[in-house]
Design a protein around this motif. Structure first.
Motif, short mmCIF file in Angstrom:
data_model
loop_
_atom_site.label_atom_id
_atom_site.label_comp_id
_atom_site.label_asym_id
_atom_site.label_seq_id
_atom_site.Cartn_x
_atom_site.Cartn_y
_atom_site.Cartn_z
N ALA A 77 0.79 -1.11 -0.01
CA ALA A 77 -0.01 0.08 -0.08
C ALA A 77 0.85 1.34 -0.06
CB ALA A 77 -0.83 -0.02 1.14
N GLY A 78 1.94 1.15 0.59
CA GLY A 78 2.71 2.25 0.74
C GLY A 78 3.57 2.45 -0.52
N ILE A 79 3.88 1.47 -1.45
CA ILE A 79 4.51 1.53 -2.72
C ILE A 79 3.45 2.35 -3.50
CG2 ILE A 79 5.08 0.35 -4.66
CD1 ILE A 79 6.35 -1.76 -2.50
N ALA A 80 2.09 1.92 -3.50
CA ALA A 80 1.27 2.39 -4.30
C ALA A 80 0.92 3.70 -4.10
CB ALA A 80 -0.34 1.89 -4.06
N ALA A 81 1.03 4.39 -2.72
CA ALA A 81 1.04 5.69 -2.68
C ALA A 81 2.03 6.43 -2.86
CB ALA A 81 0.86 5.74 -0.74
N VAL A 82 3.18 6.07 -2.95
CA VAL A 82 4.21 6.76 -3.48
C VAL A 82 4.30 7.21 -4.96
CG1 VAL A 82 6.92 6.72 -3.98
CG2 VAL A 82 6.06 6.32 -1.80
N ARG A 83 3.66 5.95 -5.74
CA ARG A 83 3.60 6.00 -7.23
C ARG A 83 2.31 6.73 -7.39
NH1 ARG A 83 3.54 0.90 -7.97
NH2 ARG A 83 1.36 0.44 -7.60
N GLU A 84 1.21 6.90 -6.75
CA GLU A 84 -0.12 7.46 -7.29
C GLU A 84 0.02 8.90 -6.83
OE1 GLU A 84 -2.91 4.64 -5.90
OE2 GLU A 84 -2.05 2.95 -7.37
N VAL A 85 0.51 9.15 -5.32
CA VAL A 85 0.16 10.58 -4.85
C VAL A 85 1.31 11.39 -4.75
CG1 VAL A 85 -0.35 11.43 -2.45
CG2 VAL A 85 -1.35 9.43 -3.41
N LEU A 86 2.61 10.65 -4.59
CA LEU A 86 3.68 11.52 -4.50
C LEU A 86 4.65 11.84 -5.78
CD1 LEU A 86 5.18 10.70 -1.07
CD2 LEU A 86 3.87 12.75 -1.64
N VAL A 87 4.75 10.78 -6.42
CA VAL A 87 5.35 11.17 -7.79
C VAL A 87 5.06 12.16 -8.67
CG1 VAL A 87 6.05 9.82 -10.10
CG2 VAL A 87 6.36 8.77 -8.01
N PRO A 88 3.42 12.25 -9.05
CA PRO A 88 3.04 13.17 -9.83
C PRO A 88 3.29 14.74 -9.30
CG PRO A 88 1.23 11.46 -9.42
CD PRO A 88 2.44 11.08 -8.68
N LEU A 89 3.54 14.57 -7.66
CA LEU A 89 3.86 16.19 -7.37
C LEU A 89 5.28 16.44 -7.30
CD1 LEU A 89 2.74 18.06 -4.76
CD2 LEU A 89 3.88 16.46 -3.29
N ALA A 90 6.26 15.31 -7.87
CA ALA A 90 7.75 15.91 -7.91
C ALA A 90 8.14 16.54 -9.10
CB ALA A 90 8.42 14.50 -7.67
#
Length: 270
Positions: free
Chosen positions: A124-137
């Motif tokens: 779930a943490g991996i999915a959160a990084v991919r879906e929530v944080l990557v587009p922010l960066a």
């Protein structure tokens, strides 16, 4: 943003390493060594040393939000580095806070696999990084195992396979990708920067040392510092990579731990 000619303020959002070689401690050292005023928000406590990780204790999301809100209400941040984020709730807290008071640069080091090979973040943490944080960066800095985790693929072992990952990584939504090739075999450590201008290979020599703990944390923080100081992205990456190469080359001067020791962040000063 800081006023002209002021020392820039940087922020690291990451987990803590009690051994001081990785995580938020490494970030603070790198951000300071490269001439910025470093602030921090802790997302997790870990029990680890140079030989491995024995425990991870996440900080509650509401307290991470309190840290961020209190800090950003008072200090103007020029660039932020995001490291270990272990849950979707925390990822969304970070995204919300940085969207309200967005710094000029956001660098994401998707910390999911420790140098020892220990997995630090669940599915779930991996999915959160991919879906929530990557587009922010504005920039993400995965190594090859982390890139494979983000894409659900196997870790490449050749340069051509590494280059083939680039389009899929860009499609995740970040402004740019620095794909680090240190896990490839050979005498060099090629990194691949992918941005709107195209592909840029950055070559580097492989330093013979066991002091590899925290290299990813340190590099992403060094890039963050160079961006905060006004470098454009290719220059920031190149200068940070050169700094890390010297930090590795000078790490023999340290005697820290019995496993993979840290790099020498302050090689230019000590």
């Amino acid at each position: 943003m800081s006023p002209p000619h002021a020392i820039p303020n940087t922020l690291t959002i990451a987990g803590s390493d009690p051994g001081g070689g990785a995580g938020i401690q490494a970030d603070l050292k790198a951000l300071s060594a490269l001439g910025t005023y470093a602030t921090s928000v802790i997302t997790a406590l870990t029990a680890q040393n140079t030989r491995g990780v024995t425990g991870v204790h996440p900080v509650p999301a509401d307290f991470i939000a309190a840290q961020l809100d209190t800090l950003l209400d008072d200090i103007a941040i020029d660039a932020v580095k995001i490291g270990m984020v272990a849950s979707r709730e925390v990822a969304e807290v970070v995204r919300e806070a940085l969207s309200r008071q967005r710094p000029r640069w956001i660098v994401l080091d998707p910390v999911m696999v420790a140098k020892s090979g220990d997995i630090l973040v669940d599915t779930a943490g991996i999915a959160a990084v991919r879906e929530v944080l990557v587009p922010l960066a504005d920039l993400i800095t995965p190594n090859l195992p982390e890139a494979a985790v983000l894409l659900g693929s196997t870790t490449p072992t050749r340069r051509d396979a590494m280059a083939a990952m680039a389009p899929a990584l860009m499609q995740l939504g970040a402004g740019a990708v620095l794909l680090k090739g240190g896990h490839l075999h050979g005498e060099s450590c090629p990194d691949l920067l992918i941005d709107a201008a195209g592909h840029h290979w950055l070559e580097g020599r492989r330093v013979a040392t066991r002091n590899l703990h925290g290299t990813g944390c340190s590099l992403s923080s060094a890039i963050t510092a160079r961006l905060a100081r006004g470098d454009d992205l290719p220059d920031a990456v190149a200068r940070a990579k050169a700094w890390l190469e010297q930090a590795l080359a000078q790490s023999y001067r340290l005697d820290v731990g019995q496993g993979q020791g840290p790099v020498h962040h302050f090689h230019a000063w000590w």
